[in-house]
Design a protein around this motif. Structure first.
Motif, mmCIF file in Angstrom:
data_model
loop_
_atom_site.group_PDB
_atom_site.id
_atom_site.type_symbol
_atom_site.label_atom_id
_atom_site.label_comp_id
_atom_site.label_asym_id
_atom_site.label_seq_id
_atom_site.Cartn_x
_atom_site.Cartn_y
_atom_site.Cartn_z
ATOM 1 N N PRO A 66 0.836 -1.205 0.000
ATOM 2 C CA PRO A 66 0.000 0.000 0.000
ATOM 3 C C PRO A 66 0.871 1.256 0.000
ATOM 4 C CG PRO A 66 -0.606 -1.493 1.804
ATOM 5 C CD PRO A 66 0.642 -2.024 1.186
ATOM 6 N N GLU A 67 0.340 2.324 -0.501
ATOM 7 C CA GLU A 67 1.051 3.603 -0.580
ATOM 8 C C GLU A 67 1.610 4.002 0.786
ATOM 9 O OE1 GLU A 67 2.489 6.869 -2.613
ATOM 10 O OE2 GLU A 67 1.243 5.301 -3.499
ATOM 11 N N GLY A 68 2.886 4.320 0.822
ATOM 12 C CA GLY A 68 3.513 4.821 2.036
ATOM 13 C C GLY A 68 4.071 3.750 2.965
ATOM 14 N N ARG A 69 3.763 2.482 2.735
ATOM 15 C CA ARG A 69 4.275 1.431 3.609
ATOM 16 C C ARG A 69 5.651 0.993 3.119
ATOM 17 N NH1 ARG A 69 5.022 -3.747 4.741
ATOM 18 N NH2 ARG A 69 3.879 -5.079 3.354
ATOM 19 N N LYS A 70 6.578 0.909 4.060
ATOM 20 C CA LYS A 70 7.941 0.471 3.744
ATOM 21 C C LYS A 70 7.987 -1.054 3.762
ATOM 22 C CE LYS A 70 10.141 4.546 4.115
ATOM 23 N NZ LYS A 70 10.373 5.277 2.950
ATOM 24 N N PRO A 71 8.769 -1.639 2.860
ATOM 25 C CA PRO A 71 8.898 -3.109 2.887
ATOM 26 C C PRO A 71 9.697 -3.560 4.099
ATOM 27 C CG PRO A 71 10.383 -2.167 1.263
ATOM 28 C CD PRO A 71 9.541 -1.033 1.802
ATOM 29 N N THR A 72 9.396 -4.758 4.567
ATOM 30 C CA THR A 72 10.122 -5.322 5.704
ATOM 31 C C THR A 72 11.394 -5.992 5.187
ATOM 32 O OG1 THR A 72 9.053 -7.483 5.547
ATOM 33 C CG2 THR A 72 7.946 -5.790 6.906
ATOM 34 N N PRO A 73 12.361 -6.232 6.063
ATOM 35 C CA PRO A 73 13.555 -6.971 5.633
ATOM 36 C C PRO A 73 13.204 -8.350 5.067
ATOM 37 C CG PRO A 73 13.938 -5.952 7.770
ATOM 38 C CD PRO A 73 12.485 -5.741 7.437
ATOM 39 N N GLU A 74 12.178 -8.996 5.631
ATOM 40 C CA GLU A 74 11.767 -10.309 5.140
ATOM 41 C C GLU A 74 11.257 -10.213 3.701
ATOM 42 O OE1 GLU A 74 10.791 -9.003 8.027
ATOM 43 O OE2 GLU A 74 11.169 -10.453 9.602
ATOM 44 N N GLU A 75 10.473 -9.178 3.406
ATOM 45 C CA GLU A 75 9.961 -8.997 2.052
ATOM 46 C C GLU A 75 11.104 -8.747 1.070
ATOM 47 O OE1 GLU A 75 5.545 -7.101 2.915
ATOM 48 O OE2 GLU A 75 7.306 -5.802 3.127
ATOM 49 N N LEU A 76 12.050 -7.926 1.480
ATOM 50 C CA LEU A 76 13.204 -7.648 0.631
ATOM 51 C C LEU A 76 13.992 -8.922 0.352
ATOM 52 C CD1 LEU A 76 15.261 -5.770 -0.791
ATOM 53 C CD2 LEU A 76 16.330 -5.467 1.444
ATOM 54 N N LEU A 77 14.305 -9.686 1.407
ATOM 55 C CA LEU A 77 15.082 -10.911 1.233
ATOM 56 C C LEU A 77 14.334 -11.932 0.375
ATOM 57 C CD1 LEU A 77 16.582 -11.303 4.816
ATOM 58 C CD2 LEU A 77 17.837 -10.787 2.709
ATOM 59 N N THR A 78 13.032 -12.053 0.584
ATOM 60 C CA THR A 78 12.231 -12.987 -0.208
ATOM 61 C C THR A 78 12.255 -12.603 -1.678
ATOM 62 O OG1 THR A 78 10.818 -13.459 1.687
ATOM 63 C CG2 THR A 78 9.924 -13.999 -0.474
ATOM 64 N N ASP A 79 12.178 -11.305 -1.958
ATOM 65 C CA ASP A 79 12.227 -10.840 -3.344
ATOM 66 C C ASP A 79 13.620 -11.051 -3.940
ATOM 67 O OD1 ASP A 79 10.746 -9.833 -5.501
ATOM 68 O OD2 ASP A 79 11.543 -7.818 -5.186
ATOM 69 N N LEU A 80 14.666 -10.758 -3.175
ATOM 70 C CA LEU A 80 16.036 -10.950 -3.663
ATOM 71 C C LEU A 80 16.324 -12.411 -3.982
ATOM 72 C CD1 LEU A 80 18.124 -8.634 -1.306
ATOM 73 C CD2 LEU A 80 17.563 -8.251 -3.708
ATOM 74 N N LYS A 81 15.718 -13.292 -3.213
ATOM 75 C CA LYS A 81 15.963 -14.730 -3.366
ATOM 76 C C LYS A 81 15.617 -15.216 -4.781
ATOM 77 C CE LYS A 81 14.618 -19.052 -1.306
ATOM 78 N NZ LYS A 81 13.773 -19.715 -0.344
ATOM 79 N N LYS A 82 14.659 -14.576 -5.427
ATOM 80 C CA LYS A 82 14.248 -14.969 -6.781
ATOM 81 C C LYS A 82 15.394 -14.853 -7.778
ATOM 82 C CE LYS A 82 9.750 -12.826 -6.140
ATOM 83 N NZ LYS A 82 8.945 -11.688 -6.609
#
Length: 182
Positions: A66-82
């Protein structure tokens, strides 16, 4: 390179057909021509990247947030894993496990501060013994029912379920969480 290559949102946005054709021609060119084609393709991509970030309305964002929400470290790592090699993905899985373990420990600490949790824990009586029998390690002492001892026993029981490596990582994470932040 990862056999299941995924294009990032940036790659999709900056895709340039001409640059791709230049790259496709590289194996058919002589050494000096191939070098020039590779540089030309990268210059086209760089030019498109600079132009793209210059546009005020073309910001790359995380579509699912959603607008204005920062991603969590878990979301970042999960995305990087791809986009990782298997060994890198395994390391990211370990980091995700540590983050999840830290969050679980935080939730436990929050719950341990509530009278309701301690009442439930004390009413279950044999719960500490049930946890301690999961591992072959020495059983933690049985609680006298006082909340602080009960919390310590539960923590010891949970720790007994971890491998030595996981326990070491957990202790490091716990120590870093207890350090004062500037």
């Amino acid at each position: 390179m990862n056999s299941s290559f995924h294009m990032t949102e940036l790659d999709e946005k900056l895709y340039d057909g001409t640059a791709q054709m230049l790259k496709a021609a590289i194996p058919y060119a002589h050494k000096e021509q191939a070098k020039a084609l590779a540089v030309a393709a990268k210059i086209l991509e760089l030019k498109k990247a600079l132009a793209s970030f210059g546009d005020s309305g073309s910001e790359i964002s995380i579509c699912a947030l959603p607008e204005g929400r920062k991603p969590t470290p878990e979301e970042l790592l999960t995305d990087l894993k791809k986009y990782c090699e298997p060994s890198q993905a395994e390391m990211i899985d370990r980091m995700l496990g540590i983050l999840r373990m830290g969050k679980l420990y935080e939730k436990y600490q929050e719950l341990a501060q509530t009278p309701e949790f301690n009442t439930i824990l004390n009413s279950l009586g044999g719960l500490n013994g049930a946890f301690s029998n999961v591992s072959n390690r020495e059983n933690p002492p049985v609680s006298s029912g006082r909340p602080s001892e009960s919390n310590t026993d539960m923590e010891n029981s949970l720790k007994a379920m971890l491998t030595p490596h996981q326990l070491e990582l957990f202790e490091r994470l716990k120590a870093s969480m207890n350090q004062p932040h500037d």
